[in-house]
Design a protein around this motif. Structure first.
Motif, PDB file in Angstrom:
ATOM      1  N   GLY A   1      41.675  55.337  59.588  1.00  0.00           N
ATOM      2  CA  GLY A   1      41.344  55.201  61.014  1.00  0.00           C
ATOM      3  C   GLY A   1      42.313  55.932  61.923  1.00  0.00           C
ATOM      4  N   GLU A   2      43.602  55.652  61.766  1.00  0.00           N
ATOM      5  CA  GLU A   2      44.578  56.299  62.637  1.00  0.00           C
ATOM      6  C   GLU A   2      45.938  56.310  61.968  1.00  0.00           C
ATOM      7  OE1 GLU A   2      44.741  54.793  66.635  1.00  0.00           O
ATOM      8  OE2 GLU A   2      46.242  56.265  67.232  1.00  0.00           O
ATOM      9  N   ILE A   3      46.665  57.403  62.138  1.00  0.00           N
ATOM     10  CA  ILE A   3      48.035  57.484  61.637  1.00  0.00           C
ATOM     11  C   ILE A   3      48.964  57.214  62.809  1.00  0.00           C
ATOM     12  CG2 ILE A   3      49.776  59.015  60.658  1.00  0.00           C
ATOM     13  CD1 ILE A   3      47.485  60.568  59.418  1.00  0.00           C
TER      14      ILE A   3
ATOM     15  N   LYS B   1      38.671  60.225  69.779  1.00  0.00           N
ATOM     16  CA  LYS B   1      39.061  60.556  68.400  1.00  0.00           C
ATOM     17  C   LYS B   1      38.251  59.765  67.376  1.00  0.00           C
ATOM     18  CE  LYS B   1      43.396  59.293  68.937  1.00  0.00           C
ATOM     19  NZ  LYS B   1      43.331  58.916  70.362  1.00  0.00           N
ATOM     20  N   THR B   2      38.228  58.438  67.559  1.00  0.00           N
ATOM     21  CA  THR B   2      37.544  57.605  66.576  1.00  0.00           C
ATOM     22  C   THR B   2      36.056  57.953  66.535  1.00  0.00           C
ATOM     23  OG1 THR B   2      39.165  55.866  66.925  1.00  0.00           O
ATOM     24  CG2 THR B   2      37.102  55.208  65.890  1.00  0.00           C
ATOM     25  N   SER B   3      35.477  58.237  67.694  1.00  0.00           N
ATOM     26  CA  SER B   3      34.058  58.597  67.734  1.00  0.00           C
ATOM     27  C   SER B   3      33.811  59.886  66.963  1.00  0.00           C
ATOM     28  CB  SER B   3      33.590  58.763  69.188  1.00  0.00           C
ATOM     29  OG  SER B   3      33.891  57.596  69.915  1.00  0.00           O
TER      30      SER B   3
ATOM     31  N   SER C   1      38.680  47.308  62.040  1.00  0.00           N
ATOM     32  CA  SER C   1      37.473  47.983  61.619  1.00  0.00           C
ATOM     33  C   SER C   1      36.658  48.499  62.809  1.00  0.00           C
ATOM     34  CB  SER C   1      36.662  46.984  60.796  1.00  0.00           C
ATOM     35  OG  SER C   1      35.453  47.545  60.460  1.00  0.00           O
ATOM     36  N   GLU C   2      36.549  49.818  62.932  1.00  0.00           N
ATOM     37  CA  GLU C   2      35.800  50.428  64.028  1.00  0.00           C
ATOM     38  C   GLU C   2      34.736  51.379  63.505  1.00  0.00           C
ATOM     39  OE1 GLU C   2      37.886  51.789  67.874  1.00  0.00           O
ATOM     40  OE2 GLU C   2      39.369  52.095  66.305  1.00  0.00           O
ATOM     41  N   LEU C   3      35.069  52.075  62.421  1.00  0.00           N
ATOM     42  CA  LEU C   3      34.164  53.110  61.925  1.00  0.00           C
ATOM     43  C   LEU C   3      32.925  52.479  61.311  1.00  0.00           C
ATOM     44  CD1 LEU C   3      36.905  55.287  60.252  1.00  0.00           C
ATOM     45  CD2 LEU C   3      35.645  55.829  62.332  1.00  0.00           C
TER      46      LEU C   3
HETATM   47 MG   LIG Z   1      40.727  55.390  68.145  1.00  0.00          MG
END
Ligand SMILES: [Mg+2]
Ligand SMILES: Nc1ncnc2c1ncn2[C@@H]1O[C@H](COP(=O)(O)OP(=O)(O)O)[C@@H](O)[C@H]1O
Length: 365
Positions: A220-222, A151-153, A175-177
Motif C-alpha cells: 500500500g505505502e512505503i 497515489k492509492t487510486s 485495507s484500501e485497495l
Molecule cells: Mg494513499
C-alpha cells in the motif's frame, strides 16, 4: 447512511451533514470553532461549530474508545481506522494549540477505474496503454505524489492490469485497495496493543509474503524501513511489484526510498543502497493534485540507473501546464517527451498494444 457513518455522526453531531454527504471527501476540525471540508478537491470553510472544546474532545475520546484505543494525556494522538474504512487522526491539547484537532478522511467504497481516470482527464488513453504495458511487462513501479494526490487510486488502477493468472500478495496498513483478481491474498498490519505488544509491521508481512510464493507484491505505502525489505525482494526476483511513496517528483521518489531504507537500521553503504534502488525500481508514476483541484498523473518516468552516483530518470509521458486562466482553471495537456521506452521492443515482442502517441513529443504549440 451506513453503520459506521452513523456511529461517527453520533459523536460528531455538528458535522453530521458532511459525514453523510458523499461529495465531501475530508473533514478537518481545528478546534471547536473552525471546521473545513474538502469537496471536489477544494477546501472550504464551514459554519459548523462544536458547542465547546470539552464536547469536541469527548467526541474524539469516544471514537478512540470505540476502536479499542486510548486518547488521553499519555496518548495525546490517535491514528485510527473506523470499521467503514474511514480514517481519523486526532491530536488533543496542549499539543494542539487551537483545541482538539481532528481530520476525517472518508472511505470511498467504489474505487476509481482507468475508464474514470480517462473521463476525468487524469490521464489519456495512450497514457493508460503505457502503464498497462508497464504492468504486463512486470516492471517494478512506484506511484509517487503528495498526500491525497491520488497515489492509492492509481495503484489500484495499476493493479487491475495484472493478469488473472498471477498470484498477488497485498500488504497494507489499512485495507484500501480493491483487487479484482481471484488469486489475491490480502494482509493488514496490526498496531501494538495498550501494553505495546503484538505489533505486526509491513516489514514482518513482507517477510511472510516472500515465503508464500508471490508472483507480485503490492504494498500500500512505503513510509519507513520496509523500503529496504522491498528493495531486497525486488532485487531477488519479484518483478512486477508495486507500491506508493510520498514524494515531490520521480527523482525525489528514488531519494525518498533511499531515506526510508536507511530507517531500517541495517547498516548499508550509501553507494550500495543507491545501486539497489536504481536496479530495483523500473518506473515511477507521479501523481499530483493541481491548483484547480484536479488530480492527474503528471509523469510516467523510467529509471535508467546511476550515473556518477546519482539517479538517472527519463520522463516518457508528462502533463504540462501551458497557462492559468483568471478563474484558476488550467490549460494544459498530456504528451510524450520523444523519449522511447527501453521496453518498447519487449512490448512489441509480447504483442502489447502501445500507442506511439503516448511517448511522441507534443507538437510545438
Ligand atoms: Mg494513499
Ligand atoms: N484522478 C482523480 N480524480 C478525482 N478524484 C480522485 C482522483 N484520484 C483520487 N481521487 C480522490 O482523491 C482522494 C485521495 O485519493 P487517494 O488515492 O487516496 O490519494 P493518496 O493515496 O495520494 O493519499 C480520494 O477521495 C479519491 O477518491
Amino acid at each position: 447512511m451506513d453503520d459506521a457513518n452513523s456511529y461517527l455522526a453520533l459523536f460528531f453531531e455538528p458535522i453530521r451533514p458532511y459525514l453523510q454527504d458523499d461529495a465531501v471527501s475530508e473533514i478537518l476540525i481545528n478546534g471547536p470553532n473552525q471546521i473545513y471540508i474538502e469537496q471536489k478537491g477544494k477546501l472550504q470553510a464551514t459554519d459548523a461549530r462544536f458547542v465547546s472544546e470539552p464536547a469536541l474532545k469527548a467526541a474524539a475520546v469516544n471514537v478512540a474508545k470505540n476502536v479499542g484505543r486510548l486518547l488521553n494525556d499519555e496518548n495525546p494522538r490517535l491514528d485510527a481506522r473506523l470499521p467503514d474504512g474511514s480514517r481519523v487522526h486526532a491530536v488533543i491539547p496542549p499539543l494542539a494549540r487551537c483545541g482538539t484537532v481532528v481530520a476525517i478522511r472518508k472511505f470511498k467504497k467504489e474505487k476509481l477505474t482507468i475508464g474514470q481516470l480517462i473521463e476525468f482527464g487524469s490521464i489519456t488513453q495512450p497514457g493508460a496503454q503505457l502503464i498497462d504495458a508497464i504492468v504486463k511487462l512486470h516492471k517494478n513501479v512506484i506511484v509517487s505524489g503528495a498526500t491525497s494526490s491520488g497515489k492509492t487510486s492509481v495503484l489500484n488502477v495499476l493493479s487491475a492490469f495484472i493478469p488473472d493468472s498471477e498470484r498477488i500478495l497485498v500488504i497494507e496498513d489499512a485495507s484500501e485497495l480493491q483487487l479484482q483478481q481471484r488469486h489475491t491474498v490480502c494482509f493488514e498490519t496490526r498496531k501494538p496493543d495498550k501494553n505495546g505488544q503484538g505489533e505486526v509491521t509491513i516489514r514482518d508481512l513482507i517477510h511472510s509474503s516472500l515465503r508464500l510464493r508471490p508472483d507480485r507484491l503490492v504494498i500500500g505505502e512505503i513510509r519507513g524501513g520496509e523500503a529496504l525489505d522491498l528493495l531486497q525482494a525486488l532485487n531477488t526476483g519479484h518483478a512486477g511489484s508495486m507500491s506508493t511513496i510520498h514524494a515531490n517528483s520521480p527523482l525525489d521518489c528514488l531519494s525518498r526510498i533511499e531515506t526510508c531504507a536507511l530507517l531500517s537500521g541495517i547498516d548499508i553503504p550509501l553507494s550500495a543502497l543507491r545501486a539497489q534502488v536504481a536496479s530495483a525500481i523500473d518506473v515511477v508514476v507521479h501523481t499530483a493534485r493541481l491548483s484547480d483541484g484536479s488530480r492527474k498523473v503528471t509523469a510516467v518516468s523510467e529509471v535508467l540507473g546511476l550515473e556518477n552516483g546519482e539517479y538517472r530518470t527519463r520522463d516518457l509521458y508528462v502533463y504540462t501546464i501551458r497557462g492559468i486562466a483568471p478563474d484558476g482553471s488550467l490549460d494544459g495537456g498530456f504528451a510524450g517527451t520523444g523519449a522511447i521506452p527501453t521496453f518498447l521492443h519487449d512490448a512489441r515482442l509480447r504483442g502489447l498494444p502501445l500507442d506511439e502517441t503516448a511517448f511522441a513529443a507534443a507538437p510545438e504549440a
